[in-house]
Enzyme design. Structure first.
Site, PDB file in Angstrom:
ATOM      1  N   GLY A  12       0.824  -1.217   0.000  1.00  0.00           N
ATOM      2  CA  GLY A  12       0.000   0.000   0.000  1.00  0.00           C
ATOM      3  C   GLY A  12       0.849   1.255   0.000  1.00  0.00           C
ATOM      4  N   GLY A  15      -0.476   4.833  -0.911  1.00  0.00           N
ATOM      5  CA  GLY A  15      -1.562   5.403  -0.127  1.00  0.00           C
ATOM      6  C   GLY A  15      -1.102   6.579   0.722  1.00  0.00           C
ATOM      7  CD  GLN A  16      -3.961  10.162   4.980  1.00  0.00           C
ATOM      8  OE1 GLN A  16      -4.673   9.213   5.328  1.00  0.00           O
ATOM      9  NE2 GLN A  16      -4.063  11.353   5.513  1.00  0.00           N
ATOM     10  CG  ASP A  38      -0.328   0.660  -3.907  1.00  0.00           C
ATOM     11  OD1 ASP A  38      -1.382   0.198  -4.398  1.00  0.00           O
ATOM     12  OD2 ASP A  38      -0.315   1.428  -2.951  1.00  0.00           O
ATOM     13  CG  ASP A  56      -3.890  -8.145  -5.888  1.00  0.00           C
ATOM     14  OD1 ASP A  56      -4.214  -8.038  -4.686  1.00  0.00           O
ATOM     15  OD2 ASP A  56      -4.695  -8.433  -6.788  1.00  0.00           O
ATOM     16  CE1 TYR A 146      -9.852   0.089   7.556  1.00  0.00           C
ATOM     17  CE2 TYR A 146     -11.011   1.585   9.030  1.00  0.00           C
ATOM     18  CZ  TYR A 146      -9.833   1.138   8.460  1.00  0.00           C
ATOM     19  OH  TYR A 146      -8.647   1.745   8.801  1.00  0.00           O
ATOM     20  CE  LYS A 150      -7.220  -2.070   8.899  1.00  0.00           C
ATOM     21  NZ  LYS A 150      -5.832  -2.388   8.574  1.00  0.00           N
ATOM     22  CB  ILE A 176      -3.752   9.709   9.290  1.00  0.00           C
ATOM     23  CG1 ILE A 176      -3.680   8.469  10.195  1.00  0.00           C
ATOM     24  CG2 ILE A 176      -2.366  10.304   9.051  1.00  0.00           C
ATOM     25  CD1 ILE A 176      -3.145   8.693  11.600  1.00  0.00           C
TER      26      ILE A 176
HETATM   27  C1  AKB Z   1     -11.223   5.821   8.112  1.00  0.00           C
HETATM   28  O1  AKB Z   1     -11.810   6.894   8.295  1.00  0.00           O
HETATM   29  O2  AKB Z   1     -11.769   4.825   7.634  1.00  0.00           O
HETATM   30  C2  AKB Z   1      -9.778   5.707   8.545  1.00  0.00           C
HETATM   31  C3  AKB Z   1      -9.637   5.158   9.915  1.00  0.00           C
HETATM   32  C4  AKB Z   1     -10.064   5.937  11.087  1.00  0.00           C
HETATM   33  O3  AKB Z   1      -9.164   4.070  10.074  1.00  0.00           O
HETATM   34  N1  AKB Z   1      -9.148   6.992   8.450  1.00  0.00           N
END
Ligand code: AKB
Length: 324
Positions: A12, A15-16, A38, A56, A146, A150, A176
């Site tokens: 990644g 990414g940011q 990436d 990938d 998400y 996690k 972030i």
């Molecule tokens: C999001 O907003 O999905 C991320 C996070 C808080 O993990 N920036």
């Protein structure tokens, strides 16, 4: 390779966080010791700045082959689908966040890597979690795809520590804020977009309600936390993949007010969308005492310092014609 030198692979990397992490790692370890990867081809800056490979993470054999080919012994696994995009593409979030993480950990186990960083997020928490000073050990019942990926990533990381003796580390990133590479697909992305629109147009339409308060962190602190956790003495760590991490917390209207101190005519209106429900399920403030005790975590930037630095950087970018 010289003794004590490590070969590092970052997933990644476009990414940011990945973009800036690669640069910080290269400053420490040397340009050629850090392989940026990436799923997409990078922009010219990352492509010419050091070794790059398309990877990938959902392809297990490709992950293992990249570790072999580049003689890797440390991985920073930054590839992920964030909260808002994960709600729109739950299958993709599962593939990248669950299977991708499993593939990285399996490659690390098979090849005997020395250390792996797998970041987590405040998204592991849910509406049943205490929202003020959210404790290290608490209810993990997220309502987003998400968030649940996690939670699984944290549990998987700790499983590899316990079952295989693999040194896996991770922290729960808050939102972030940065100006190099824009975030994509997160609920906290407003706190970056607001700076660019403030400088470019003097107004911003926020997709969260004004009183929405979330934990946030400026990129220099994010890099410091990541590198310090990875450098910490393993013997001092009681936690591994799930450190709470905090720097500042503010509401959307507090951030707007802070920007107005620098750009008095700045106007913000609020049109909450589906991301409001995600934000409402997350903590407002985080208790990060375990990170402070176990590896000496301490942030440098508060809201005022971050806002001043961000606006300076975005204005410099605009003068140089480089605003995205
Ligand atoms: C999001 O907003 O999905 C991320 C996070 C808080 O993990 N920036």
């Amino acid at each position: 390779m010289a003794p004590g030198k490590h070969r590092i692979l970052v997933t990644g990397a476009c990414g940011q966080i990945g973009t800036e992490l690669v640069r910080a790692l290269r400053q420490r370890a040397g340009r050629d010791s850090v392989v940026a990867t990436d799923v997409v081809e990078p922009g010219p800056a990352l492509k010419t700045a050091g070794p790059f490979a398309v990877l990938d993470v959902t392809r297990r054999a490709d992950v293992a082959a990249a570790v072999d080919r580049h003689e890797i012994d440390i991985v920073y696994h930054m590839a992920a689908i964030l909260s808002a995009k994960g709600e729109q593409h739950p299958g993709l979030a599962w593939e990248v966040n669950i299977n991708g993480t499993f593939n990285v950990l399996e490659a690390a186990r098979e090849k005997g890597l020395t250390r792996v960083f797998c970041p987590s997020s405040i998204a592991v928490f849910g509406p049943e979690t205490p929202r003020e000073d959210t404790p290290q050990e608490t209810v993990l019942r997220p309502k987003t795809m998400y968030g649940l990926t996690k939670v699984a990533g944290e549990l998987l990381g700790d499983y590899y520590v316990r079952r295989h003796g693999l040194d896996v580390r991770g922290c729960r990133y808050p939102g972030i804020i940065s100006h190099e590479t824009l975030p994509g697909g997160g609920t906290t992305d407003y706190a970056v977009a607001i700076f660019f629109d403030a400088v470019r147009n003097g107004r911003y339409t926020c997709f969260l309600a004004p009183e929405t308060r979330l934990p946030m962190m400026y990129m220099p602190d994010c890099l410091k936390a990541t590198l310090d956790l990875m450098a910490a003495d393993l013997g001092r760590l009681k936690h591994h993949s799930d450190f709470n991490l905090a720097a500042m917390s503010f509401s959307a209207e507090e951030l707007a007010a802070d920007i107005k101190k620098h750009i008095p005519g700045f106007i913000v209106d609020y049109k909450p969308d589906f991301r409001q429900a995600i934000a409402d399920s997350w903590p407002k403030t985080i208790d990060d005492s375990a990170a402070r005790e176990e590896w000496g975590w301490k942030p440098d930037f508060d809201l005022a310092a971050m806002t001043a630095d961000m606006l300076g950087a975005v204005k410099r970018k605009m003068s140089a014609g480089g605003l995205p």
